[in-house]
Design a protein around this motif. Structure first.
Motif, PDB file in Angstrom:
ATOM      1  N   ILE A 130      45.036  42.858   3.119  1.00  0.00           N
ATOM      2  CA  ILE A 130      44.296  43.753   4.010  1.00  0.00           C
ATOM      3  C   ILE A 130      45.271  44.786   4.570  1.00  0.00           C
ATOM      4  O   ILE A 130      46.242  44.427   5.240  1.00  0.00           O
ATOM      5  N   CYS A 174      36.512  40.546   2.679  1.00  0.00           N
ATOM      6  CA  CYS A 174      36.921  41.873   2.198  1.00  0.00           C
ATOM      7  C   CYS A 174      35.885  42.938   2.554  1.00  0.00           C
ATOM      8  O   CYS A 174      36.234  44.057   2.970  1.00  0.00           O
ATOM      9  N   GLU A 175      34.614  42.592   2.408  1.00  0.00           N
ATOM     10  CA  GLU A 175      33.555  43.548   2.768  1.00  0.00           C
ATOM     11  C   GLU A 175      33.589  43.860   4.255  1.00  0.00           C
ATOM     12  O   GLU A 175      33.466  45.021   4.666  1.00  0.00           O
ATOM     13  N   LYS A 178      36.555  46.129   5.193  1.00  0.00           N
ATOM     14  CA  LYS A 178      36.301  47.537   4.858  1.00  0.00           C
ATOM     15  C   LYS A 178      35.371  48.173   5.885  1.00  0.00           C
ATOM     16  O   LYS A 178      35.582  49.321   6.320  1.00  0.00           O
ATOM     17  N   GLU A 179      34.345  47.420   6.291  1.00  0.00           N
ATOM     18  CA  GLU A 179      33.413  47.930   7.295  1.00  0.00           C
ATOM     19  C   GLU A 179      34.119  48.175   8.632  1.00  0.00           C
ATOM     20  O   GLU A 179      33.741  49.075   9.395  1.00  0.00           O
ATOM     21  N   ALA A 182      39.407  49.001   7.337  1.00  0.00           N
ATOM     22  CA  ALA A 182      40.612  48.744   6.542  1.00  0.00           C
ATOM     23  C   ALA A 182      40.793  49.821   5.476  1.00  0.00           C
ATOM     24  O   ALA A 182      39.827  50.249   4.840  1.00  0.00           O
ATOM     25  N   LYS A 183      42.033  50.282   5.283  1.00  0.00           N
ATOM     26  CA  LYS A 183      42.314  51.247   4.220  1.00  0.00           C
ATOM     27  C   LYS A 183      42.057  50.617   2.853  1.00  0.00           C
ATOM     28  O   LYS A 183      41.546  51.266   1.941  1.00  0.00           O
ATOM     29  N   ARG A 184      42.445  49.350   2.734  1.00  0.00           N
ATOM     30  CA  ARG A 184      42.183  48.617   1.496  1.00  0.00           C
ATOM     31  C   ARG A 184      41.968  47.150   1.827  1.00  0.00           C
ATOM     32  O   ARG A 184      42.562  46.607   2.764  1.00  0.00           O
ATOM     33  N   ALA A 185      41.130  46.505   1.038  1.00  0.00           N
ATOM     34  CA  ALA A 185      40.943  45.055   1.107  1.00  0.00           C
ATOM     35  C   ALA A 185      40.967  44.593  -0.341  1.00  0.00           C
ATOM     36  O   ALA A 185      39.958  44.636  -1.038  1.00  0.00           O
TER      37      ALA A 185
END
Length: 291
Positions: A130, A174-175, A178-179, A182-185
């Protein structure tokens, strides 16, 4: 003050240690001794093996340990003020500061690798990186996923936290990351949920092996993943090492504590330069280099 730091799984590459073996007689002895201890030719895999061969946990962990420790034991003027290792690297650190012998350290690492592989087969699971979220937000999201195991696993540096858990739990997490912005998951290509409760079967096996192994007083403190403070007490070192498989790697906090305790120069000892990069993100003023 000099702090020697040792990398964990993921730093491997084909050809690792080959020059060291060819150029240094003492290194060659240690590599050959490792083949005898493990019962297979790990040096051949390290020097000539494919990426797929090197990714096998039973190969990866002893290979990285071996490369790291041989570098330390054969380095001129190796005199650490403190040591630390990231996950697997903690075993390398404990050999470098004389808490464990080379033979016992390698044996424990191999038993650890086999136990972790078996735990992965019992409980299919995974991890994800994350990026770009505060630790507190990641922790809150992990705690809010009902019915699944999802926990923070590696506090690598500010803005980079790896989570670990069940496959479904990591997908949900991860979803939600992102919500939350997060820049990336990013799901990682690993075979299990390392540093989570799903590693309990491995922890139990490794505990038995650790308790049967001789530990001696270290020549300098080791900053362990679990406690993050400099440890010299053998019993505390053992307890932290046993807890490590199911507890998070607090690398950010460990580096911060080493800086507080006087570390100015971090020297990475092993394949790759990942830890140097993390140290600079944790404390920009620190000097970093490698053996």
């Amino acid at each position: 003050m000099k702090a020697y730091i040792f990398p964990g799984q993921g730093a491997q590459f084909s050809g690792m240690g080959k020059d060291l073996y060819a150029d240094h007689a003492e290194a060659k002895k240690l590599f050959d001794r490792a083949n005898d201890i493990l019962g297979f030719n790990i040096t051949q895999i390290m020097f000539e093996g494919s990426d797929e061969e090197l990714k096998q946990t039973k190969v990866t962990q002893p290979a990285i340990f071996l490369h790291s420790v041989v570098l330390a034991l054969t380095a001129p003027d190796f005199n650490p003020d403190m040591v630390a290792g990231h996950s697997l690297g903690e075993f390398s650190a404990l050999v470098s500061n004389k808490t464990l012998s080379f033979e016992d350290g390698l044996s424990l690492v191999y038993q650890r690798a086999l136990a972790m592989q078996e735990a992965c087969e019992i409980n299919p699971s995974t991890m994800a990186a994350i990026l770009g979220l505060e630790d507190a937000i990641v922790e809150e999201i992990c705690a809010g996923i009902d019915g699944e195991i999802v926990v923070p696993a590696n506090y690598n540096c500010p803005g980079q936290l790896v989570i670990s858990g069940s496959i479904k739990g990591i997908e949900i997490a991860c979803e939600r990351m992102k919500e939350a912005g997060a820049k990336r998951a990013l799901p990682l290509p690993v075979g299990g949920a390392f540093h989570s409760p799903l590693m309990e079967p491995a922890r139990e096996k490794l505990k038995k092996a650790i308790l049967e192994t001789k530990f001696t007083a270290p020549i300098c403190p080791v900053y362990q993943n679990v406690s993050t403070i400099g440890e010299t007490d053998v019993e505390k070192i053992k307890d932290n090492l046993i807890s490590q498989l199911t507890a998070p790697v607090k690398w950010t906090q460990s580096v911060q504590q080493m800086v507080t305790d006087g570390a100015t120069h971090f020297i990475e000892c092993g394949p790759g330069k990942v830890l140097q990069g993390l140290v600079k993100k944790i404390h920009k003023e620190s000097e970093v280099s490698s053996i």
